[in-house]
Design a protein around this motif. Sequence first.
Motif, mmCIF file in Angstrom:
data_model
loop_
_atom_site.group_PDB
_atom_site.id
_atom_site.type_symbol
_atom_site.label_atom_id
_atom_site.label_comp_id
_atom_site.label_asym_id
_atom_site.label_seq_id
_atom_site.Cartn_x
_atom_site.Cartn_y
_atom_site.Cartn_z
ATOM 1 N N HIS A 43 1.345 -2.450 -0.569
ATOM 2 C CA HIS A 43 -0.041 -2.926 -0.671
ATOM 3 C C HIS A 43 -1.030 -1.805 -0.959
ATOM 4 O O HIS A 43 -2.227 -1.946 -0.673
ATOM 5 C CB HIS A 43 -0.435 -3.661 0.606
ATOM 6 C CG HIS A 43 0.259 -4.975 0.765
ATOM 7 N ND1 HIS A 43 0.014 -6.047 -0.066
ATOM 8 C CD2 HIS A 43 1.212 -5.385 1.634
ATOM 9 C CE1 HIS A 43 0.770 -7.065 0.294
ATOM 10 N NE2 HIS A 43 1.513 -6.693 1.322
ATOM 11 N N ARG A 44 -0.572 -0.734 -1.568
ATOM 12 C CA ARG A 44 -1.505 0.328 -1.964
ATOM 13 C C ARG A 44 -2.647 -0.197 -2.840
ATOM 14 O O ARG A 44 -3.805 0.213 -2.653
ATOM 15 C CB ARG A 44 -0.770 1.458 -2.678
ATOM 16 C CG ARG A 44 -0.111 2.449 -1.731
ATOM 17 C CD ARG A 44 0.539 3.605 -2.476
ATOM 18 N NE ARG A 44 1.095 4.576 -1.551
ATOM 19 C CZ ARG A 44 0.572 5.772 -1.295
ATOM 20 N NH1 ARG A 44 -0.541 6.138 -1.928
ATOM 21 N NH2 ARG A 44 1.143 6.595 -0.432
ATOM 22 N N PRO A 45 -2.395 -1.092 -3.807
ATOM 23 C CA PRO A 45 -3.516 -1.595 -4.617
ATOM 24 C C PRO A 45 -4.573 -2.312 -3.782
ATOM 25 O O PRO A 45 -5.785 -2.135 -4.007
ATOM 26 C CB PRO A 45 -2.843 -2.546 -5.613
ATOM 27 C CG PRO A 45 -1.436 -2.053 -5.714
ATOM 28 C CD PRO A 45 -1.097 -1.592 -4.333
ATOM 29 N N GLU A 46 -4.136 -3.120 -2.800
ATOM 30 C CA GLU A 46 -5.086 -3.839 -1.963
ATOM 31 C C GLU A 46 -5.827 -2.873 -1.028
ATOM 32 O O GLU A 46 -7.038 -3.022 -0.794
ATOM 33 C CB GLU A 46 -4.365 -4.916 -1.151
ATOM 34 C CG GLU A 46 -3.873 -6.095 -1.974
ATOM 35 C CD GLU A 46 -2.590 -5.800 -2.750
ATOM 36 O OE1 GLU A 46 -2.326 -6.501 -3.741
ATOM 37 O OE2 GLU A 46 -1.849 -4.867 -2.370
ATOM 38 N N LEU A 47 -5.110 -1.895 -0.486
ATOM 39 C CA LEU A 47 -5.764 -0.903 0.367
ATOM 40 C C LEU A 47 -6.803 -0.116 -0.420
ATOM 41 O O LEU A 47 -7.899 0.176 0.080
ATOM 42 C CB LEU A 47 -4.723 0.039 0.977
ATOM 43 C CG LEU A 47 -3.734 -0.596 1.961
ATOM 44 C CD1 LEU A 47 -2.648 0.415 2.346
ATOM 45 C CD2 LEU A 47 -4.442 -1.106 3.203
ATOM 46 N N ARG A 48 -6.469 0.210 -1.655
ATOM 47 C CA ARG A 48 -7.440 0.911 -2.505
ATOM 48 C C ARG A 48 -8.675 0.054 -2.746
ATOM 49 O O ARG A 48 -9.807 0.542 -2.661
ATOM 50 C CB ARG A 48 -6.793 1.286 -3.839
ATOM 51 C CG ARG A 48 -7.771 1.958 -4.824
ATOM 52 C CD ARG A 48 -7.078 2.327 -6.115
ATOM 53 N NE ARG A 48 -6.084 3.371 -5.895
ATOM 54 C CZ ARG A 48 -6.370 4.677 -5.816
ATOM 55 N NH1 ARG A 48 -7.623 5.095 -5.929
ATOM 56 N NH2 ARG A 48 -5.421 5.554 -5.616
ATOM 57 N N ARG A 49 -8.476 -1.224 -3.021
ATOM 58 C CA ARG A 49 -9.609 -2.130 -3.269
ATOM 59 C C ARG A 49 -10.518 -2.197 -2.049
ATOM 60 O O ARG A 49 -11.759 -2.193 -2.174
ATOM 61 C CB ARG A 49 -9.077 -3.527 -3.625
ATOM 62 C CG ARG A 49 -10.130 -4.620 -3.703
ATOM 63 C CD ARG A 49 -11.047 -4.425 -4.888
ATOM 64 N NE ARG A 49 -12.075 -5.467 -4.945
ATOM 65 C CZ ARG A 49 -13.202 -5.457 -4.235
ATOM 66 N NH1 ARG A 49 -13.469 -4.456 -3.422
ATOM 67 N NH2 ARG A 49 -14.065 -6.460 -4.353
ATOM 68 N N ILE A 50 -9.943 -2.253 -0.857
ATOM 69 C CA ILE A 50 -10.729 -2.328 0.367
ATOM 70 C C ILE A 50 -11.477 -1.018 0.598
ATOM 71 O O ILE A 50 -12.662 -1.007 0.962
ATOM 72 C CB ILE A 50 -9.820 -2.673 1.565
ATOM 73 C CG1 ILE A 50 -9.303 -4.114 1.417
ATOM 74 C CG2 ILE A 50 -10.550 -2.494 2.880
ATOM 75 C CD1 ILE A 50 -8.194 -4.469 2.391
#
Length: 243
Positions: A43-50
């Motif tokens: 979930h690196r992409p989602e963590l980055r978005r947050i």
Amino acid sequence: MAIRFESRTVDGVPLLLAFPDSNGAPWPTVFWFHGFGVDSEVHRPELRRIAEAGFLAVGVDAAGHGRRRLPDLQERIDQPHEQALRTMTRLAAQTAAEIPGLVRALADEGIADPDRVALVGVSMGGYLVYRALLEPVALRAAVSILGSPEWPEGDSPHQHLDAFCRTALLSITGERDENVPPDGARALHRRLDEQNPRSVHRYVEIPGAPHLMDGDQWAVVMDEMPRWLERYVLRPAHTTPSE
């Protein structure tokens, strides 16, 4: 925007932290919980978005997963559905119980604002978010994605309606999700409408979406989720969801 990732273990729990590109520590903090069998790295992409939205994003390796993976986890996942579901909810409950300690530890370090904390979880993580609302920790917002508050055994979260009135709750389900049918989350929000009209909550059911969403369907999630967090977490710390 430069987002810095850091892996560490806090209070015995493996984490993947994504730091916002700002000097505003302690930051409003969002804990992200993954699905059954995977870990926070996916979930690196989602963590980055947050993190790009101004939060400290904290990916958590759930009990029995990631850097603390059970040696027989895959065998447990491959069991018949009801047995696998019981394993999953037990691990989710164990992880939910760790959240108060994680909030305290990150707050003591000076990087997390304990008055502005939110949870997001997908699949097993979505189940976990519902259970975490029963824990002794102050949460401003919670987002359950493809999870259910109705558990197959023990103290099922859906039996504690009052616990869902203290936090701004967003539930997102898929209309055609056969792994986690939307009925449980839909029923919870209907009960909240009927019995607790002042509770802050929103239910989103994505038309035609299965458990494994396509890119367009996941884009709906990634639009709804950050807007909810920004609305209910990036507000002055003295306000409450019902205000």
